[in-house]
Enzyme design. Structure first.
Site, PDB file in Angstrom:
ATOM      1  N   ASN A  82       0.079  -1.708  -6.963  1.00  0.00           N
ATOM      2  CA  ASN A  82      -0.253  -2.646  -5.890  1.00  0.00           C
ATOM      3  C   ASN A  82      -1.740  -2.577  -5.571  1.00  0.00           C
ATOM      4  OD1 ASN A  82       0.464  -4.298  -3.316  1.00  0.00           O
ATOM      5  ND2 ASN A  82      -0.670  -2.545  -2.522  1.00  0.00           N
ATOM      6  N   GLU A  83      -2.402  -3.726  -5.581  1.00  0.00           N
ATOM      7  CA  GLU A  83      -3.783  -3.867  -5.122  1.00  0.00           C
ATOM      8  C   GLU A  83      -4.673  -2.706  -5.574  1.00  0.00           C
ATOM      9  OE1 GLU A  83      -3.786  -4.645  -0.913  1.00  0.00           O
ATOM     10  OE2 GLU A  83      -2.895  -6.626  -1.165  1.00  0.00           O
ATOM     11  N   GLN A 134       5.523 -10.305   5.603  1.00  0.00           N
ATOM     12  CA  GLN A 134       6.749  -9.708   5.080  1.00  0.00           C
ATOM     13  C   GLN A 134       7.953 -10.415   5.679  1.00  0.00           C
ATOM     14  OE1 GLN A 134       6.656  -5.378   5.063  1.00  0.00           O
ATOM     15  NE2 GLN A 134       4.507  -5.352   4.521  1.00  0.00           N
ATOM     16  N   GLU A 137       2.261 -11.607  -2.463  1.00  0.00           N
ATOM     17  CA  GLU A 137       1.953 -11.431  -1.041  1.00  0.00           C
ATOM     18  C   GLU A 137       1.215 -12.673  -0.569  1.00  0.00           C
ATOM     19  OE1 GLU A 137       0.169  -7.906   0.583  1.00  0.00           O
ATOM     20  OE2 GLU A 137       1.098  -6.605  -0.932  1.00  0.00           O
ATOM     21  N   TYR A 191      -3.948 -14.165   2.342  1.00  0.00           N
ATOM     22  CA  TYR A 191      -3.505 -14.369   3.718  1.00  0.00           C
ATOM     23  C   TYR A 191      -4.503 -15.277   4.421  1.00  0.00           C
ATOM     24  CZ  TYR A 191      -0.511 -10.264   2.946  1.00  0.00           C
ATOM     25  OH  TYR A 191       0.411  -9.378   2.448  1.00  0.00           O
ATOM     26  N   ASN A 226       0.814  -1.212   0.000  1.00  0.00           N
ATOM     27  CA  ASN A 226       0.000   0.000   0.000  1.00  0.00           C
ATOM     28  C   ASN A 226       0.846   1.261   0.000  1.00  0.00           C
ATOM     29  OD1 ASN A 226      -2.122  -1.785   0.167  1.00  0.00           O
ATOM     30  ND2 ASN A 226      -2.634  -1.328   2.290  1.00  0.00           N
TER      31      ASN A 226
END
Length: 502
Positions: A173-174, A349, A293, A245, A73
């Site tokens: 990103n996203e 991470q 990710e 996730y 982000n």
């Protein structure tokens, strides 16, 4: 009482060569990942650059091939120019993704140097939130062009004569997420990503580019987003990203350990979308996947309001336990089983923030339980993945049916004459008698059977008890007549390393 399971690993049943970048990671300017993580001037182990050597040693031991940077982000509001040049002249800025104050003491050149010391390549990300084509092409010129242009000569004036030659770049990103600065529709993003990719490649034709897929399979636009973005970018990108996730916040361990089946389905769905657009365009080009990710993420929400405009406050510093290590192990096995399409992956991470490595500012470092399956896969999972032919009893959980108690895969490293079997026994109360048929390889010899288990699945490593949950070499695997037999303890991660004789 024990259950029984078996696997056949035939040297002719080759699935794919493992791209080393499957074992990549991710460092974002989030929490203490950078400041207090990789960078802490004044720490007892810090070098002249301010890099913590204890962190570097722990990262080197993982043999991380590539690290995504600087976000996440964070990148969607980042002006890369703020992080280059003399540190005394860099301005502090308000960082809107995580509501902190960014000192910009670590930027592109510092991270490139840190990655070099860690033995890793950099997967660079460009800002397609608040910025676009111009900033991206200038960053490529700054990083990769040798000399003789404004931005390359500026890099040289900053003390970096040789170009970084970053090969792999993420196009934002996203961008589908409403939480993202500059979030876009699929058409808005796809058009911008395509035009940015063209300009970046005109500066450096050797680049490999990653387009943003959905932020997760639960997004309402999932699948349609992928199809639209690829329809607009297909000729100018090489990878499509996936993010996911998992957690066990409801305390259902059997269901938690089955969530790698969701990862299998997610990967298969995105690969199918890529192939649909390939067919639609009548293209010979295959788009591969970048799971850039993934991890277990236990903490909920952000503490941004409590840490408003602080510099590098602790964020998402999850404490991982034994069952988290098993879940990470299952996901690593899933990645290997999809090595024909997933060529890059980044456990997110690396330091402090939902990470396998934890540090204390001014203090020690300790390794979380998840560090170990990640390390084992990275060290021993190089070579050719073999199709796993598995027979195993199964169970049903709340969200999944027919979950095999045995999750396993094997990797053959012909150059070293080694086979590694990675296996998780998902059964929470019973050991497993495992038989592996390796007769196609002739005679084999067990070199090592690494086991990670613990009577308490909630057991974790902490500053006070950094060695509470550790792998050991007391596995029981034996080889005879091309067959391996082993007793896998309940709820255990296993790495059986074998030498091929002759």
């Amino acid at each position: 009482m024990t259950i029984k399971a078996s696997m056949i690993a035939d040297k002719d049943f080759k699935l794919a060569e493992v791209d080393p970048r499957l074992y990549g990671s991710f460092i974002e300017h989030l929490g203490r990942a950078v400041y207090g993580g990789i960078y802490e001037p004044g720490h007892a182990t810090a070098d002249e650059n301010g890099f913590r050597q204890d962190v570097l040693n722990a990262v080197r031991a993982l043999n991380v091939p590539i690290i995504r940077y600087p976000g996440g982000n964070f990148v969607s509001g980042y002006n890369w120019e703020d992080g280059v040049g003399p540190k005394a002249e860099r301005k502090q800025t308000l960082e809107l993704a995580w509501w902190t104050t960014e000192t910009n003491h670590v930027g592109t050149n510092e991270f490139a140097e840190w990655a070099r010391l860690a033995g890793s390549e950099v997967m660079m990300a460009v800002n397609l939130g608040t910025r676009g084509i111009d900033a991206a092409r200038n960053l490529v010129e700054y990083c990769n062009h040798p000399s003789g242009s404004y931005w390359s000569d500026l890099r040289i004036s900053h003390g970096v004569k040789a170009p970084h030659q970053f090969k792999t770049w993420c196009l934002g990103n996203e961008m589908d997420g409403p939480w993202q600065i500059g979030a876009k529709t699929a058409v808005e993003y796809g058009r911008l990503a395509n035009e940015t990719a063209k300009a970046m490649r005109w500066v450096d034709p050797s680049l490999e580019l990653v387009a943003c897929g959905s932020s997760g399979s639960s997004m309402s636009t999932f699948a349609e987003w992928e199809a639209t973005v690829l329809d607009l970018t297909y000729d100018n990108v090489d990878f499509l990203s996936l993010h996911t996730y998992y957690n066990n916040n409801d305390g259902d361990t059997a269901n938690f350990l089955a969530k790698s089946l969701d990862l299998d389905q997610f990967i298969g769905s995105v690969a199918a979308i890529c192939d649909y657009i390939k067919a639609k365009k009548k293209s010979k080009k295959k788009i591969n996947l970048s799971l850039d990710e993934w991890n277990v993420w236990k903490s909920q929400g952000s503490s941004r309001m409590e840490t408003h405009w602080q510099i590098a406050p602790p964020e998402f510093e999850d404490v991982y336990n034994m069952e988290d290590a098993l879940a990470v192990g299952c996901c690593l096995i899933s990645l290997l089983k999809h090595a024909d399409r997933v060529k890059m992956a980044c456990i997110a991470q690396l330091i402090n923030t939902i990470a396998p490595i934890t540090t204390e500012n001014g203090g020690p470092l300790w390794l979380q339980t998840t560090y170990y399956p990640y390390m084992h896969a990275s060290l021993y999972g190089r070579g050719t993945v073999l199709h796993p032919l598995i027979t195993s009893p199964k169970y049903d959980s709340r969200d999944f049916t027919d979950v095999p108690y045995l999750e396993a895969v094997s990797v053959y490293n012909e150059e070293l004459g080694e086979i590694t079997v990675f296996a998780v026994n998902r059964h929470l109360s019973e050991g497993m008698e495992l038989s592996v048929d390796l007769r196609s390889f002739g005679q084999t010899e067990v070199v090592q059977h690494i086991v990670m288990d613990h009577e308490d699945l909630q057991a974790a490593n902490t500053k006070q008890h950094p060695g509470n949950v550790l792998p050991h070499d007391r596995g029981t695997a034996v080889a005879e007549d091309g067959r391996i037999t082993a007793l896998l303890s309940k709820a255990s991660w296993n790495v059986i390393r074998l030498r091929v004789e002759g």
